[in-house]
Design a protein around this motif. Structure first.
Motif, PDB file in Angstrom:
ATOM      1  N   ARG A  63      -1.720  -1.747   0.594  1.00  0.00           N
ATOM      2  CA  ARG A  63      -2.833  -1.273  -0.232  1.00  0.00           C
ATOM      3  C   ARG A  63      -2.521  -1.419  -1.719  1.00  0.00           C
ATOM      4  N   LEU A  64      -1.304  -1.094  -2.114  1.00  0.00           N
ATOM      5  CA  LEU A  64      -0.929  -1.204  -3.528  1.00  0.00           C
ATOM      6  C   LEU A  64      -1.005  -2.648  -4.015  1.00  0.00           C
ATOM      7  N   HIS A  65      -0.731  -3.567  -3.111  1.00  0.00           N
ATOM      8  CA  HIS A  65      -0.792  -4.987  -3.466  1.00  0.00           C
ATOM      9  C   HIS A  65      -2.192  -5.560  -3.269  1.00  0.00           C
ATOM     10  N   LYS A  66      -3.153  -4.664  -3.015  1.00  0.00           N
ATOM     11  CA  LYS A  66      -4.566  -5.004  -2.905  1.00  0.00           C
ATOM     12  C   LYS A  66      -4.839  -5.994  -1.769  1.00  0.00           C
ATOM     13  N   LYS A  67      -4.090  -5.844  -0.660  1.00  0.00           N
ATOM     14  CA  LYS A  67      -4.309  -6.608   0.572  1.00  0.00           C
ATOM     15  C   LYS A  67      -4.287  -8.123   0.333  1.00  0.00           C
ATOM     16  N   ARG A  68      -3.389  -8.551  -0.527  1.00  0.00           N
ATOM     17  CA  ARG A  68      -3.310  -9.982  -0.850  1.00  0.00           C
ATOM     18  C   ARG A  68      -2.743 -10.804   0.315  1.00  0.00           C
ATOM     19  N   TYR A  69      -1.988 -10.163   1.187  1.00  0.00           N
ATOM     20  CA  TYR A  69      -1.389 -10.847   2.334  1.00  0.00           C
ATOM     21  C   TYR A  69      -1.626 -10.007   3.588  1.00  0.00           C
ATOM     22  N   PRO A  70      -1.415 -10.581   4.771  1.00  0.00           N
ATOM     23  CA  PRO A  70      -1.556  -9.789   6.007  1.00  0.00           C
ATOM     24  C   PRO A  70      -0.628  -8.581   6.003  1.00  0.00           C
ATOM     25  N   LEU A  71      -1.023  -7.550   6.723  1.00  0.00           N
ATOM     26  CA  LEU A  71      -0.285  -6.293   6.726  1.00  0.00           C
ATOM     27  C   LEU A  71       1.187  -6.468   7.095  1.00  0.00           C
ATOM     28  N   HIS A  72       1.458  -7.277   8.112  1.00  0.00           N
ATOM     29  CA  HIS A  72       2.834  -7.391   8.607  1.00  0.00           C
ATOM     30  C   HIS A  72       3.772  -8.090   7.614  1.00  0.00           C
ATOM     31  N   TYR A  73       3.224  -8.778   6.612  1.00  0.00           N
ATOM     32  CA  TYR A  73       4.073  -9.417   5.604  1.00  0.00           C
ATOM     33  C   TYR A  73       4.847  -8.392   4.772  1.00  0.00           C
ATOM     34  N   TYR A  74       4.418  -7.141   4.781  1.00  0.00           N
ATOM     35  CA  TYR A  74       5.043  -6.119   3.936  1.00  0.00           C
ATOM     36  C   TYR A  74       6.079  -5.281   4.682  1.00  0.00           C
ATOM     37  N   PHE A  75       6.286  -5.574   5.966  1.00  0.00           N
ATOM     38  CA  PHE A  75       7.233  -4.754   6.726  1.00  0.00           C
ATOM     39  C   PHE A  75       8.676  -4.965   6.257  1.00  0.00           C
ATOM     40  N   GLY A  76       9.036  -6.184   5.935  1.00  0.00           N
ATOM     41  CA  GLY A  76      10.395  -6.437   5.477  1.00  0.00           C
ATOM     42  C   GLY A  76      10.745  -5.639   4.240  1.00  0.00           C
ATOM     43  N   PHE A  77       9.814  -5.568   3.305  1.00  0.00           N
ATOM     44  CA  PHE A  77      10.014  -4.801   2.072  1.00  0.00           C
ATOM     45  C   PHE A  77      10.072  -3.312   2.380  1.00  0.00           C
ATOM     46  N   SER A  78       9.133  -2.842   3.203  1.00  0.00           N
ATOM     47  CA  SER A  78       9.073  -1.411   3.492  1.00  0.00           C
ATOM     48  C   SER A  78      10.318  -0.950   4.253  1.00  0.00           C
ATOM     49  N   ASP A  79      10.753  -1.724   5.223  1.00  0.00           N
ATOM     50  CA  ASP A  79      11.921  -1.315   6.008  1.00  0.00           C
ATOM     51  C   ASP A  79      13.188  -1.312   5.153  1.00  0.00           C
ATOM     52  N   THR A  80      13.277  -2.264   4.232  1.00  0.00           N
ATOM     53  CA  THR A  80      14.418  -2.287   3.311  1.00  0.00           C
ATOM     54  C   THR A  80      14.424  -1.044   2.435  1.00  0.00           C
ATOM     55  N   LEU A  81      13.273  -0.678   1.907  1.00  0.00           N
ATOM     56  CA  LEU A  81      13.173   0.498   1.040  1.00  0.00           C
ATOM     57  C   LEU A  81      13.506   1.782   1.801  1.00  0.00           C
ATOM     58  N   VAL A  82      12.914   1.943   2.981  1.00  0.00           N
ATOM     59  CA  VAL A  82      13.080   3.197   3.725  1.00  0.00           C
ATOM     60  C   VAL A  82      14.501   3.330   4.263  1.00  0.00           C
ATOM     61  N   ALA A  83      15.014   2.286   4.903  1.00  0.00           N
ATOM     62  CA  ALA A  83      16.361   2.357   5.484  1.00  0.00           C
ATOM     63  C   ALA A  83      17.408   2.606   4.395  1.00  0.00           C
ATOM     64  N   THR A  84      17.257   1.948   3.255  1.00  0.00           N
ATOM     65  CA  THR A  84      18.215   2.142   2.164  1.00  0.00           C
ATOM     66  C   THR A  84      18.120   3.546   1.596  1.00  0.00           C
ATOM     67  N   THR A  85      16.908   4.027   1.380  1.00  0.00           N
ATOM     68  CA  THR A  85      16.720   5.366   0.811  1.00  0.00           C
ATOM     69  C   THR A  85      17.297   6.443   1.719  1.00  0.00           C
ATOM     70  N   LEU A  86      17.027   6.359   3.017  1.00  0.00           N
ATOM     71  CA  LEU A  86      17.538   7.359   3.950  1.00  0.00           C
ATOM     72  C   LEU A  86      19.062   7.309   4.036  1.00  0.00           C
ATOM     73  N   THR A  87      19.628   6.111   3.932  1.00  0.00           N
ATOM     74  CA  THR A  87      21.088   5.989   3.957  1.00  0.00           C
ATOM     75  C   THR A  87      21.705   6.604   2.713  1.00  0.00           C
ATOM     76  N   VAL A  88      21.066   6.400   1.565  1.00  0.00           N
ATOM     77  CA  VAL A  88      21.554   7.014   0.326  1.00  0.00           C
ATOM     78  C   VAL A  88      21.474   8.531   0.407  1.00  0.00           C
ATOM     79  N   LEU A  89      20.384   9.046   0.979  1.00  0.00           N
ATOM     80  CA  LEU A  89      20.254  10.498   1.146  1.00  0.00           C
ATOM     81  C   LEU A  89      21.290  11.057   2.112  1.00  0.00           C
ATOM     82  N   MET A  90      21.702  10.245   3.065  1.00  0.00           N
ATOM     83  CA  MET A  90      22.778  10.673   3.955  1.00  0.00           C
ATOM     84  C   MET A  90      24.105  10.767   3.201  1.00  0.00           C
TER      85      MET A  90
END
Length: 295
Positions: free
Chosen positions: A203-230
């Motif tokens: 949504r932030l990227h205004k749907k410029r690409y298919p939804l699944h194209y953003y999973f790589g970015f999102s998973d990198t952000l979430v997995a890294t953030t949770l690991t740092v919080l650990m």
């Protein structure tokens, strides 16, 4: 002493902090990549200093540190480094960056094959699920001739993880994180937050690409953030209230997740054989077009 179970107060605190921090990181990754890159450098330096002066280097601490380094500077840090490059530099190195990302993704999934099964049936079966998902993902990469990545307005785009693969991967990883080896309150949010952030980035990227194209970015952000919080936990400002939820037996979790894992394996095998058949059909078409036509 017997483990009383899951402390609800601690659970609520950890998950609330995790959600807030992940949303903040998502905002920085979308609009303030340079600031987030500075955070990555600072936390990497602090982690290295802390690990160096840590008195006891047991195997768990060493593996946690290695995971943090792979995710923080070499994962998110590498993506942000390329994101803040000028638009004239990016095209020159995009091929090499795609190779780096492909290797990192494949290696990260392959390593999970060797995760301890905790003496459970679902832990043993997860190795086969992981291999099936890995083969499927490599096929999807091959469809793009392994040119899987691109950047658009600072957004990292990974083009080789279709939605069906993402949902199967989520089911696989939920089962994996239920194992005793991953007994952590933070990782309970890994899958729901990865899927949520994927939609937020879309949504932030205004749907410029298919939804699944953003999973790589999102998973990198979430997995890294949770690991740092650990690694750098935010301590709660109050005492535990002693409200616990009893943990379920491992056999019960096996009964829940083994059918799900079998469904994931089935979906992966169908996709794999479908890709093989499509590749064979394409090769046959190419060979037919090369046959000389005589009149």
């Amino acid at each position: 002493m017997m483990n009383p179970g899951l402390d609800l107060t601690l659970f609520t605190w950890n998950n609330t902090i995790a959600i807030l921090v992940v949303m903040f990181v998502c905002y920085l990754a979308s609009f303030r990549q340079t600031i987030l890159f500075i955070f990555v450098l600072v936390f990497t330096l602090l982690a290295c200093i802390q690990f160096t002066f840590y008195s006891q280097h047991d195997s768990i601490k060493i593996m946690s540190f290695i995971k943090l380094i792979f995710l923080l500077p070499f994962g998110l840090g590498a993506v942000l480094t390329f994101a803040i490059f000028s638009e004239t530099i990016k095209p020159k190195f995009l091929v090499w960056f795609s190779r780096y990302i492909n290797f990192a993704v494949v290696a990260n999934i392959f390593v999970m094959v060797f995760s301890p099964d905790g003496g459970t049936y679902r832990g043993f079966l997860s190795r086969f699920v992981c291999l099936a998902l890995l083969i499927w993902l490599i096929q999807e990469m091959a469809k793009k001739r392994f040119q899987t990545t691109q950047f658009d307005q600072g957004f990292f785009i990974f083009r080789s993880s279709p939605l069906q693969w993402i949902f199967c991967h989520a089911a696989y990883r939920i089962a994996l994180l239920s194992l005793p080896t991953f007994d952590s309150l933070h990782y309970l949010l890994l899958e729901p937050l990865s899927l949520l952030v994927m939609f937020v980035l879309y949504r932030l990227h205004k749907k410029r690409y298919p939804l699944h194209y953003y999973f790589g970015f999102s998973d990198t952000l979430v997995a890294t953030t949770l690991t740092v919080l650990m690694w750098f936990p935010i301590l709660h400002p109050f005492e535990y209230n002693g409200t616990y939820v009893t943990k379920l037996q491992e056999n019960f979790w096996d009964m829940i997740f083994i059918p799900i894992q079998l469904v994931v394996i089935g979906c992966a095998l169908i996709a794999i054989f479908k890709n093989i058949n499509n590749l064979s059909d394409q090769q046959s078409s190419v060979n037919t077009s090369r046959v000389p036509q005589y009149k």
